[in-house]
Design an enzyme around this catalytic site. Structure first.
Site, PDB file in Angstrom:
ATOM      1  N   ASP A 116       0.838  -1.189   0.000  1.00 26.98           N
ATOM      2  CA  ASP A 116       0.000   0.000   0.000  1.00 26.98           C
ATOM      3  C   ASP A 116       0.879   1.247   0.000  1.00 26.98           C
ATOM      4  O   ASP A 116       1.693   1.446   0.902  1.00 26.98           O
ATOM      5  CB  ASP A 116      -0.897   0.002   1.247  1.00 26.98           C
ATOM      6  CG  ASP A 116      -1.792   1.234   1.312  1.00 26.98           C
ATOM      7  OD1 ASP A 116      -2.921   1.148   0.802  1.00 26.98           O
ATOM      8  OD2 ASP A 116      -1.364   2.263   1.864  1.00 26.98           O
ATOM      9  N   TYR A 134       2.552  10.050  -0.779  1.00 23.91           N
ATOM     10  CA  TYR A 134       3.701   9.604   0.014  1.00 23.91           C
ATOM     11  C   TYR A 134       5.031   9.950  -0.644  1.00 23.91           C
ATOM     12  O   TYR A 134       6.067   9.940   0.008  1.00 23.91           O
ATOM     13  CB  TYR A 134       3.663   8.091   0.236  1.00 23.91           C
ATOM     14  CG  TYR A 134       2.439   7.562   0.932  1.00 23.91           C
ATOM     15  CD1 TYR A 134       1.484   8.410   1.488  1.00 23.91           C
ATOM     16  CD2 TYR A 134       2.222   6.190   1.027  1.00 23.91           C
ATOM     17  CE1 TYR A 134       0.352   7.901   2.118  1.00 23.91           C
ATOM     18  CE2 TYR A 134       1.103   5.678   1.664  1.00 23.91           C
ATOM     19  CZ  TYR A 134       0.162   6.538   2.197  1.00 23.91           C
ATOM     20  OH  TYR A 134      -0.943   6.032   2.816  1.00 23.91           O
ATOM     21  N   LYS A 138      -3.215   5.774  -4.371  1.00 18.76           N
ATOM     22  CA  LYS A 138      -4.300   6.656  -3.953  1.00 18.76           C
ATOM     23  C   LYS A 138      -4.299   7.922  -4.814  1.00 18.76           C
ATOM     24  O   LYS A 138      -3.237   8.490  -5.077  1.00 18.76           O
ATOM     25  CB  LYS A 138      -4.155   7.022  -2.474  1.00 18.76           C
ATOM     26  CG  LYS A 138      -4.089   5.801  -1.554  1.00 18.76           C
ATOM     27  CD  LYS A 138      -3.857   6.187  -0.107  1.00 18.76           C
ATOM     28  CE  LYS A 138      -3.684   4.949   0.754  1.00 18.76           C
ATOM     29  NZ  LYS A 138      -2.373   4.312   0.560  1.00 18.76           N
ATOM     30  N   HIS A 146      -8.068   9.331  -1.970  1.00 13.17           N
ATOM     31  CA  HIS A 146      -7.279   9.374  -0.736  1.00 13.17           C
ATOM     32  C   HIS A 146      -8.038   9.999   0.434  1.00 13.17           C
ATOM     33  O   HIS A 146      -8.036   9.474   1.545  1.00 13.17           O
ATOM     34  CB  HIS A 146      -5.970  10.138  -0.989  1.00 13.17           C
ATOM     35  CG  HIS A 146      -4.890   9.824  -0.006  1.00 13.17           C
ATOM     36  ND1 HIS A 146      -3.557   9.812  -0.333  1.00 13.17           N
ATOM     37  CD2 HIS A 146      -4.934   9.512   1.310  1.00 13.17           C
ATOM     38  CE1 HIS A 146      -2.838   9.496   0.728  1.00 13.17           C
ATOM     39  NE2 HIS A 146      -3.656   9.319   1.738  1.00 13.17           N
TER      40      HIS A 146
END
Length: 324
Positions: free
Chosen positions: A51, A56, A85, A118
């Site tokens: 994930d 990120y 996401k 997200h």
């Protein structure tokens, strides 16, 4: 949806999702190379669910690790389940595919297994991940999430992703998607903060009733970084109930917290960049909690949330209201 005897759950679109995933989110202070190394270790240990997210800023590293483990014969691409996401700056329908394609380019993969919205709060488009105005205020937008969802459905039809879902949606926001005229695909999952201090029972029951999988992030509590959570936040893994059950089973509190989720029908993400802990988390498949254990852990719920998305408080789509 009893996951006790299986390491995968079948999603409402027919695809399989492993019930344990490696979470890769880390504070910006942590070198991105850590995600690369952790992903390789996790795949070697046996994780098949990874994930990550555009937000990120580690998808180049995670993608490199995945491709390396495919190249050396450890896994095939079809053995892995990769989640990305769609970040909040790509919620305008015309930008949704672009957002997914940016992740694919960083990953150097042809498709992802799952892309999820997200957060339900949109931001002004642009190159900045967290766009702010001159006064330092977050530049939020009010985008119709049903139109964002339609654009994701087209990405699924185009083969860029196998499944589509959401994250941080409350019950009313899920209903908004499910009741949308012309809905082609239901969300396969809702990824939310979920742990014994925030067991999300009401949301979990609703998701089960709609054949939507609840995916738990922060399943082991939260890191203590002051940018994320208040200093006085409780330590989940120091809870005496979890520690007592862990001692009884000769396991760690973290393993108990993970096992708890899987036995209640929740897919669980375990974030760690430490080889020892990555291996330890995977060992949650080696034991089972008793019905009494599960009941006792249910009893330590305190509806405590580590993450509040403070920047979005007051937005029409702020999700963490009316949760009881």
């Amino acid at each position: 949806m009893d996951l006790k005897g299986s390491r995968c759950v079948r999603l409402n679109d027919g695809h399989l999702m492993p019930v344990l995933g490696l979470g890769t989110y880390a504070h910006e202070d942590v070198p991105k190379s850590k995600a690369y190394e952790a992903t390789k270790v996790a795949i070697d240990v046996g994780y098949r669910h990874i994930d990550a997210a555009y937000f990120y800023q580690n998808e180049e590293e995670v993608g490199a690790a995945i491709r390396e483990k495919i190249a050396d014969g450890t896994v095939r691409r079809e053995d892995l389940f990769y989640t990305t996401k769609l970040w909040a700056t790509f919620f305008r329908p015309a930008l949704v595919r672009q957002g997914l394609e940016r992740s694919l380019k960083k990953l150097q993969l042809d498709y992802v297994d799952l892309i999820i919205i997200h957060i339900p709060v949109a931001m002004k488009p642009g190159e900045e991940i967290m766009p702010m105005d001159a006064s330092g205020k977050m530049m939020l937008e009010d985008v119709d999430l049903r139109e964002t969802w339609e654009a994701l459905e087209k990405c699924k039809d185009a083969g860029l992703t196998r499944s589509i879902g959401v994250s941080n949606f409350n019950l009313k926001q899920l209903e908004m998607i499910l009741s949308k005229p012309g809905l082609k695909y239901k969300p396969v999952c809702n990824q939310v903060e979920c742990h014994p201090f925030l067991n999300q029972r009401k949301l979990l029951d609703y998701c089960k009733s709609k054949d939507i999988v609840l995916v738990a992030y922060s399943a082991l509590g939260s890191h203590r970084h002051p940018d994320w959570v208040p200093k006085d936040s409780p330590y989940l893994l120091e809870d005496p109930v979890l520690k007592a059950i862990a001692k009884k089973h000769n396991r760690s509190p973290g393993q108990v917290a993970l096992r708890y989720q899987v036995q209640r029908g929740v897919v669980v993400l375990a974030k760690s960049f430490t080889e020892k802990r990555i291996k330890e988390n995977f060992q949650m498949f080696e034991f089972e909690l008793t019905p009494e254990d599960m009941k006792v852990i249910d009893g330590i719920n305190r509806d405590f949330r580590y993450f509040y998305l403070d920047f979005a408080i007051g937005h029409p789509n702020y999700p963490f209201v009316d949760e009881k």
